[in-house]
Write an enzyme that holds these catalytic residues in place. Structure first.
Site, PDB file in Angstrom:
ATOM      1  N   GLY A  28       0.843  -1.196   0.000  1.00 17.71           N
ATOM      2  CA  GLY A  28       0.000   0.000   0.000  1.00 17.71           C
ATOM      3  C   GLY A  28       0.873   1.239   0.000  1.00 17.71           C
TER       4      GLY A  28
ATOM      5  CG  HIS B 173       5.485  -6.132  -4.494  1.00 14.44           C
ATOM      6  ND1 HIS B 173       4.215  -5.912  -4.025  1.00 14.44           N
ATOM      7  CD2 HIS B 173       6.201  -5.036  -4.167  1.00 14.44           C
ATOM      8  CE1 HIS B 173       4.144  -4.718  -3.455  1.00 14.44           C
ATOM      9  NE2 HIS B 173       5.347  -4.168  -3.524  1.00 14.44           N
TER      10      HIS B 173
ATOM     11  CB  CYS C 110       5.208  -4.233   0.112  1.00 13.29           C
ATOM     12  SG  CYS C 110       6.047  -2.689  -0.229  1.00 13.29           S
ATOM     13  CE1 TYR C 111       1.164   1.123   5.478  1.00 16.08           C
ATOM     14  CE2 TYR C 111      -0.432  -0.681   5.616  1.00 16.08           C
ATOM     15  CZ  TYR C 111       0.030   0.566   6.044  1.00 16.08           C
ATOM     16  OH  TYR C 111      -0.647   1.238   7.023  1.00 16.08           O
TER      17      TYR C 111
ATOM     18  N   GLY D 261     -23.188 -10.901 -26.706  1.00 12.59           N
ATOM     19  CA  GLY D 261     -22.304 -11.566 -27.651  1.00 12.59           C
ATOM     20  C   GLY D 261     -20.866 -11.518 -27.160  1.00 12.59           C
TER      21      GLY D 261
ATOM     22  CD  GLU E 282       2.544  -8.885  -5.134  1.00 12.86           C
ATOM     23  OE1 GLU E 282       3.340  -9.577  -4.470  1.00 12.86           O
ATOM     24  OE2 GLU E 282       2.289  -7.703  -4.856  1.00 12.86           O
TER      25      GLU E 282
ATOM     26  CB  VAL F  71     -15.904 -13.187 -23.085  1.00 11.75           C
ATOM     27  CG1 VAL F  71     -15.456 -14.499 -22.477  1.00 11.75           C
ATOM     28  CG2 VAL F  71     -15.043 -12.800 -24.245  1.00 11.75           C
ATOM     29  CG  ASP F  72     -17.248 -10.768 -19.178  1.00 13.40           C
ATOM     30  OD1 ASP F  72     -16.363 -11.612 -19.424  1.00 13.40           O
ATOM     31  OD2 ASP F  72     -17.007  -9.585 -18.897  1.00 13.40           O
ATOM     32  CB  SER F  73     -23.373 -11.470 -21.565  1.00 12.03           C
ATOM     33  OG  SER F  73     -23.031 -11.313 -22.907  1.00 12.03           O
TER      34      SER F  73
ATOM     35  CE  LYS G 118     -13.069 -10.533 -20.828  1.00  7.04           C
ATOM     36  NZ  LYS G 118     -14.283  -9.706 -20.725  1.00  7.04           N
TER      37      LYS G 118
END
Ligand code: XMP
Length: 512
Positions: free
Chosen positions: A55, A168, A82-83, A223, A170, A225-227, A368
């Protein structure tokens, strides 16, 4: 069975989502929660470990975000990054100071034997980004890594199961960062790693059934991807009680409407109620003569809502609204606060007159790429699952100036060729977004023995992570040449092809 999870406590760092993403790569469910989350929630038996993020604050300053100190007595393993690592030190009696030398970027790290570093090299490269540093550890803590400018670059307190890294793990610049997170998740938190796509599907199918029972659910299918994945998942759970409304505004890419209908329509393998509304004529009529980009966007948005509402108002006995909201959408709209209903996919508006008993958002915890994985598992074709982003106003904002059916045809045909060639070249998944647009420019050319006065097509291909900034994708010159030749030869009304290789900023990705 309770689902094991690792909770990522958010202190405002820029890589927080990434931490959750990396944990999920270990097949363990992970979510980001605000640092104000109650201890009661963190005490839950499903929580196998807790990670404090980085942070922008300094722990020693008044008002900086702190954790309820009782968290250190919950008996849950904690990893501070980190923080987060500085906070642990600060709250448990250590000391954090402003560093004489800030470390930023790739840094050589020396590790000492520790459960956190099992399988990690003694010398390893990590990503640092800090201006404060831990100068003294709490008693019973010990240093397990150091760098040139950071004598306490990682620590542990085995008895309390508390660990911290100043760097970090990650980010991919920390070469063995994933190994460190795996050690935390498996060896320290004892997670089993059972969170996988197929268990997610089974779980959600059950949850959806419990939530909606035998009631009807409405989903606006764009149309995208998500829906599409939400539709496939809901269809598996409730079949014919799902109503999918797909509005074709006539501004879609070539063959897109047909493909959505092929995948979800009456003759598809998904047994749902697919309602396709062809509203092209209405949109063309409303857009006639309109040239100003914002007005075009507004007209398209408003007309979409009008059509969608007309359709959905006919379905009076629908009690639930489903949306393809995904995790990043929720993070953008402020996690923790009640989830704001996302504007209807791609357009910005929900049917106002309909009162829903509840909202169904089966993908709300997924990133995603996870949504894509689920889509493939549910049997959606790759052409839908790997579809690149497409703006709600569609080709309306890829045609500069007024929109006419003739111009739409030109841009659809050119775009189709562009996409076909990019796919053939095998680079379609490398480019974040690419498309053809129609400049409003007409210029003189010569074809055969004749003078032409035709349109210029603009090709655009960009590389981006967040779509806020973008770089042009370096398309090979011979590929560009092939695309240009095909467009000139195959698309009537075009005598010039331009290549837009501007970054964002100063340009935007779309032309309007
Ligand atoms: P710009 O042109 O602003 O686009 O650089 C950034 C990203 O957003 C997409 N975009 C939209 N998506 N509705 C959408 O759903 C819209 O009105 C809209 N306008 C732009 C664009 O395609 C790019 O991915």
């Amino acid at each position: 069975m309770t689902q094991e999870k690792i909770v990522v406590v958010d202190f405002g760092g820029q890589y927080n989502q990434l931490i959750a993403r990396r944990i999920r790569q270990c097949h363990v469910y992970s979510e980001v929660v605000p640092y104000t989350t109650s201890l009661e929630t963190l005490k839950d038996e499903s929580v196998k470990g807790i990670i404090f993020t980085g942070g922008p604050n300094s722990v020693y300053l008044e008002g900086s975000p702190k954790m309820d100190e009782r968290i250190y007595s919950l008996g849950k393993p904690i990893l501070g990054i980190c923080y987060g690592a500085q906070l642990i030190s600060h709250q448990l009696g250590g000391e954090v100071v402003s560093a004489d030398v800030s470390e930023y970027g790739r840094t050589e790290l020396t590790t000492l034997p520790s459960r956190l570093f099992n399988g990690v090299d003694k010398q390893t490269e990590v990503f640092m980004s800090h201006t404060d540093r831990i100068s003294k550890l709490p008693s019973s803590f010990r240093t397990i890594a150091y760098s040139k400018d950071c004598p306490i670059a990682a620590f542990e307190c085995v008895e309390k199961d508390i660990y911290g890294t100043q760097y970090h793990p990650e980010v991919t610049h920390s070469i063995q960062g994933q190994k460190v997170l795996e050690n935390f998740v498996y060896d320290i938190c004892h997670c089993k790693g059972e969170w996988k796509g197929d268990t997610f599907i089974q779980d959600q199918v059950q949850k959806i059934r419990e939530q909606v029972k035998d009631k009807k659910v409405l989903l606006g299918l764009s149309g995208g991807v998500d829906s599409a994945v939400a539709a496939a998942l809901l269809s598996k759970a409730i079949g014919k009680n799902l109503y999918c409304v797909f509005v074709d505004h006539g501004l879609l890419r070539k063959k897109e409407a047909e493909e959505v209908e092929r995948v979800f329509g009456a003759s598809s393998s998904f047994d749902l109620n697919f309602i396709k509304v062809d509203a092209s004529e209405l949109f063309y009529e409303k857009l006639k003569g309109v040239t100003e980009p914002e007005r075009k966007r507004k007209i398209i948005g408003a007309t979409f809502i009008e059509v969608f509402e007309n359709e959905t108002n006919k379905l009076s006995d629908v009690e639930f609204l489903a949306q393809g909201t995904i995790y990043p959408d929720r993070i953008e709209s402020g996690l923790g606060v009640s989830a704001t209903i996302k504007s209807h996919h791609n357009v910005g508006g929900l049917p106002k007159n309909m009162k829903f008993k509840g909202l169904v958002e089966p993908l709300k915890d997924l990133f995603k790429d996870e949504v894509r994985e689920i889509g493939l598992l549910l049997g959606l074709p790759e052409s839908i699952v790997y579809r690149q982003p497409f703006p709600g106003p569609g080709l309306g904002i890829r045609i500069i100036g007024d929109v006419t059916p003739e111009k739409i045809q030109i841009v659809q045909d050119a775009d189709y060729i562009f996409r076909e060639e990019i796919k053939k070249a095998g680079i379609d998944r490398e480019i974040s977004q690419y498309f053809a647009a129609l400049s409003n420019m007409r210029s003189v050319g010569v074809m055969g023995d004749f003078r032409t006065y035709d349109y210029a097509i603009v090709l655009r291909a960009v590389q981006t992570d967040d779509f806020m900034t973008a770089k042009p994708y370096p398309l090979p010159y011979d590929l560009l040449t092939r695309i240009m030749e095909r467009i000139i030869n195959e698309v009537k009304g075009v005598n010039r092809v331009l290549y837009d290789f501007t970054s964002k900023p100063p340009s935007t990705i779309e032309l309007e």
